[in-house]
Design a protein around this motif. Sequence first.
Motif, PDB file in Angstrom:
ATOM      1  N   THR A  30       0.727  -1.146  -0.017  1.00 21.73           N
ATOM      2  CA  THR A  30      -0.204   0.131   0.005  1.00 21.73           C
ATOM      3  C   THR A  30       0.828   1.149  -0.114  1.00 21.73           C
ATOM      4  O   THR A  30       1.903   1.314   0.552  1.00 21.73           O
ATOM      5  CB  THR A  30      -0.845   0.059   1.343  1.00 21.73           C
ATOM      6  N   HIS A  31       0.309   2.227  -0.464  1.00 22.31           N
ATOM      7  CA  HIS A  31       0.891   3.669  -0.676  1.00 22.31           C
ATOM      8  C   HIS A  31       0.214   4.375   0.260  1.00 22.31           C
ATOM      9  O   HIS A  31      -1.003   4.614   0.262  1.00 22.31           O
ATOM     10  CB  HIS A  31       0.993   4.394  -1.819  1.00 22.31           C
ATOM     11  N   THR A  32       1.139   5.463   1.357  1.00 23.22           N
ATOM     12  CA  THR A  32       0.325   6.193   2.133  1.00 23.22           C
ATOM     13  C   THR A  32       0.564   7.676   1.452  1.00 23.22           C
ATOM     14  O   THR A  32       1.648   8.154   1.213  1.00 23.22           O
ATOM     15  CB  THR A  32       1.034   6.232   3.510  1.00 23.22           C
ATOM     16  N   HIS A  33      -0.544   8.206   1.078  1.00 28.50           N
ATOM     17  CA  HIS A  33      -0.288   9.754   0.714  1.00 28.50           C
ATOM     18  C   HIS A  33      -0.987  10.660   1.438  1.00 28.50           C
ATOM     19  O   HIS A  33      -2.048  10.704   1.638  1.00 28.50           O
ATOM     20  CB  HIS A  33      -1.052   9.364  -0.794  1.00 28.50           C
ATOM     21  N   THR A  34      -0.206  11.529   1.740  1.00 30.62           N
ATOM     22  CA  THR A  34      -0.622  12.795   2.637  1.00 30.62           C
ATOM     23  C   THR A  34      -0.796  14.042   1.832  1.00 30.62           C
ATOM     24  O   THR A  34       0.139  14.201   0.819  1.00 30.62           O
ATOM     25  CB  THR A  34       0.247  12.788   3.627  1.00 30.62           C
ATOM     26  N   HIS A  35      -1.670  14.834   2.026  1.00 28.48           N
ATOM     27  CA  HIS A  35      -1.984  16.030   1.270  1.00 28.48           C
ATOM     28  C   HIS A  35      -1.515  16.836   2.306  1.00 28.48           C
ATOM     29  O   HIS A  35      -1.822  17.240   3.140  1.00 28.48           O
ATOM     30  CB  HIS A  35      -3.576  16.234   1.062  1.00 28.48           C
ATOM     31  N   THR A  36      -0.829  17.848   1.744  1.00 30.25           N
ATOM     32  CA  THR A  36      -0.400  19.184   2.583  1.00 30.25           C
ATOM     33  C   THR A  36      -1.317  20.449   2.062  1.00 30.25           C
ATOM     34  O   THR A  36      -1.218  20.546   0.847  1.00 30.25           O
ATOM     35  CB  THR A  36       1.094  19.454   2.372  1.00 30.25           C
ATOM     36  N   THR A  37      -1.729  21.066   3.093  1.00 29.85           N
ATOM     37  CA  THR A  37      -2.641  22.008   2.703  1.00 29.85           C
ATOM     38  C   THR A  37      -1.831  23.442   2.812  1.00 29.85           C
ATOM     39  O   THR A  37      -0.761  23.467   3.296  1.00 29.85           O
ATOM     40  CB  THR A  37      -3.717  22.261   3.416  1.00 29.85           C
ATOM     41  N   SER A  38      -2.227  24.407   2.239  1.00 29.32           N
ATOM     42  CA  SER A  38      -1.284  25.792   1.919  1.00 29.32           C
ATOM     43  C   SER A  38      -1.900  26.628   3.446  1.00 29.32           C
ATOM     44  O   SER A  38      -2.556  27.560   2.943  1.00 29.32           O
ATOM     45  CB  SER A  38      -1.682  26.435   0.950  1.00 29.32           C
ATOM     46  N   GLY A  39      -1.105  26.209   4.301  1.00 27.08           N
ATOM     47  CA  GLY A  39      -1.404  27.194   5.596  1.00 27.08           C
ATOM     48  C   GLY A  39      -2.670  26.897   6.242  1.00 27.08           C
ATOM     49  O   GLY A  39      -2.922  27.585   7.473  1.00 27.08           O
ATOM     50  N   LYS A  40      -3.517  26.013   5.661  1.00 32.87           N
ATOM     51  CA  LYS A  40      -4.876  25.759   6.654  1.00 32.87           C
ATOM     52  C   LYS A  40      -4.562  24.965   7.508  1.00 32.87           C
ATOM     53  O   LYS A  40      -3.821  23.831   7.502  1.00 32.87           O
ATOM     54  CB  LYS A  40      -6.063  25.185   5.390  1.00 32.87           C
ATOM     55  N   LYS A  41      -5.371  25.067   8.875  1.00 34.54           N
ATOM     56  CA  LYS A  41      -5.434  24.377  10.013  1.00 34.54           C
ATOM     57  C   LYS A  41      -6.569  23.132   9.685  1.00 34.54           C
ATOM     58  O   LYS A  41      -7.401  23.324   9.224  1.00 34.54           O
ATOM     59  CB  LYS A  41      -5.497  24.994  11.373  1.00 34.54           C
ATOM     60  N   ILE A  42      -6.207  21.796  10.227  1.00 25.95           N
ATOM     61  CA  ILE A  42      -7.046  20.937   9.980  1.00 25.95           C
ATOM     62  C   ILE A  42      -7.911  21.039  11.052  1.00 25.95           C
ATOM     63  O   ILE A  42      -7.783  21.345  12.118  1.00 25.95           O
ATOM     64  CB  ILE A  42      -6.486  19.317   9.685  1.00 25.95           C
ATOM     65  N   PRO A  43      -9.290  20.440  10.818  1.00 25.46           N
ATOM     66  CA  PRO A  43     -10.393  20.543  12.009  1.00 25.46           C
ATOM     67  C   PRO A  43      -9.832  19.675  13.408  1.00 25.46           C
ATOM     68  O   PRO A  43      -9.296  18.714  13.220  1.00 25.46           O
ATOM     69  CB  PRO A  43     -11.573  20.132  11.402  1.00 25.46           C
ATOM     70  N   PRO A  44     -10.288  20.381  14.441  1.00 31.81           N
ATOM     71  CA  PRO A  44      -9.905  19.338  15.500  1.00 31.81           C
ATOM     72  C   PRO A  44     -10.127  17.998  15.598  1.00 31.81           C
ATOM     73  O   PRO A  44      -9.404  17.111  15.964  1.00 31.81           O
ATOM     74  CB  PRO A  44     -10.538  20.399  16.546  1.00 31.81           C
ATOM     75  N   GLY A  45     -11.379  17.752  15.054  1.00 28.41           N
ATOM     76  CA  GLY A  45     -11.787  16.201  15.141  1.00 28.41           C
ATOM     77  C   GLY A  45     -10.902  15.356  13.888  1.00 28.41           C
ATOM     78  O   GLY A  45     -10.579  14.322  14.419  1.00 28.41           O
ATOM     79  N   GLN A  46     -10.532  16.018  13.198  1.00 28.72           N
ATOM     80  CA  GLN A  46      -9.436  15.320  12.035  1.00 28.72           C
ATOM     81  C   GLN A  46      -7.989  15.061  12.609  1.00 28.72           C
ATOM     82  O   GLN A  46      -7.466  13.992  12.710  1.00 28.72           O
ATOM     83  CB  GLN A  46      -9.404  16.163  10.707  1.00 28.72           C
ATOM     84  N   ALA A  47      -7.466  16.030  13.436  1.00 29.16           N
ATOM     85  CA  ALA A  47      -6.477  15.957  14.239  1.00 29.16           C
ATOM     86  C   ALA A  47      -6.378  14.863  15.196  1.00 29.16           C
ATOM     87  O   ALA A  47      -5.499  14.116  15.478  1.00 29.16           O
ATOM     88  CB  ALA A  47      -6.068  17.148  15.040  1.00 29.16           C
ATOM     89  N   LYS A  48      -7.709  14.830  15.844  1.00 33.88           N
ATOM     90  CA  LYS A  48      -7.867  13.906  17.047  1.00 33.88           C
ATOM     91  C   LYS A  48      -7.748  12.358  16.400  1.00 33.88           C
ATOM     92  O   LYS A  48      -6.843  11.562  16.692  1.00 33.88           O
ATOM     93  CB  LYS A  48      -9.045  13.852  17.687  1.00 33.88           C
ATOM     94  N   LYS A  49      -8.559  12.056  15.076  1.00 37.11           N
ATOM     95  CA  LYS A  49      -8.460  10.860  14.614  1.00 37.11           C
ATOM     96  C   LYS A  49      -6.825  10.637  14.016  1.00 37.11           C
ATOM     97  O   LYS A  49      -6.525   9.509  14.041  1.00 37.11           O
ATOM     98  CB  LYS A  49      -9.162  10.944  13.318  1.00 37.11           C
ATOM     99  N   MET A  50      -6.153  11.538  13.637  1.00 42.26           N
ATOM    100  CA  MET A  50      -4.962  11.083  13.164  1.00 42.26           C
ATOM    101  C   MET A  50      -3.987  10.744  14.233  1.00 42.26           C
ATOM    102  O   MET A  50      -3.037   9.925  14.034  1.00 42.26           O
ATOM    103  CB  MET A  50      -4.167  12.393  12.285  1.00 42.26           C
ATOM    104  N   ASN A  51      -4.026  11.556  15.328  1.00 41.21           N
ATOM    105  CA  ASN A  51      -3.390  11.021  16.526  1.00 41.21           C
ATOM    106  C   ASN A  51      -3.852   9.986  17.325  1.00 41.21           C
ATOM    107  O   ASN A  51      -3.290   9.497  18.235  1.00 41.21           O
ATOM    108  CB  ASN A  51      -2.988  12.330  17.238  1.00 41.21           C
ATOM    109  N   GLY A  52      -5.080   9.401  17.159  1.00 39.93           N
ATOM    110  CA  GLY A  52      -5.643   8.614  17.854  1.00 39.93           C
ATOM    111  C   GLY A  52      -6.272   8.699  19.052  1.00 39.93           C
ATOM    112  O   GLY A  52      -6.381   7.757  20.120  1.00 39.93           O
ATOM    113  N   ASP A  53      -6.382   9.860  19.360  1.00 44.06           N
ATOM    114  CA  ASP A  53      -6.968  10.544  20.648  1.00 44.06           C
ATOM    115  C   ASP A  53      -8.435  10.116  20.773  1.00 44.06           C
ATOM    116  O   ASP A  53      -9.145   9.927  19.697  1.00 44.06           O
ATOM    117  CB  ASP A  53      -6.713  11.900  21.140  1.00 44.06           C
TER     118      ASP A  53
END
Length: 67
Positions: A30-53
């Motif tokens: 599998t390939h892991t592909h991450t998208h980088t946004t141009s200075g936008k912060k990700i929503p708190p819920g998405q950050a929570k999911k990414m860190n597993g909290d």
Amino acid sequence: MQTSKFTRIAVIVLVLLFLVLSVISCSTHTHTHTHTTSGKKIPPGQAKKMNGDKSAKAYAPGQQKKR
């Protein structure tokens, strides 16, 4: 040269095992592909999911304690 029945079965099992493992290793690549946004912060819920909290409170700017 006569080979025993056990040897013949063992060779067949090893060949099949090799083929199955080869197919599995090729199909699970599998390939892991991450998208980088141009200075936008990700929503708190998405950050929570990414860190597993369990809570997004630590990622919400309004929930940060001032020091």
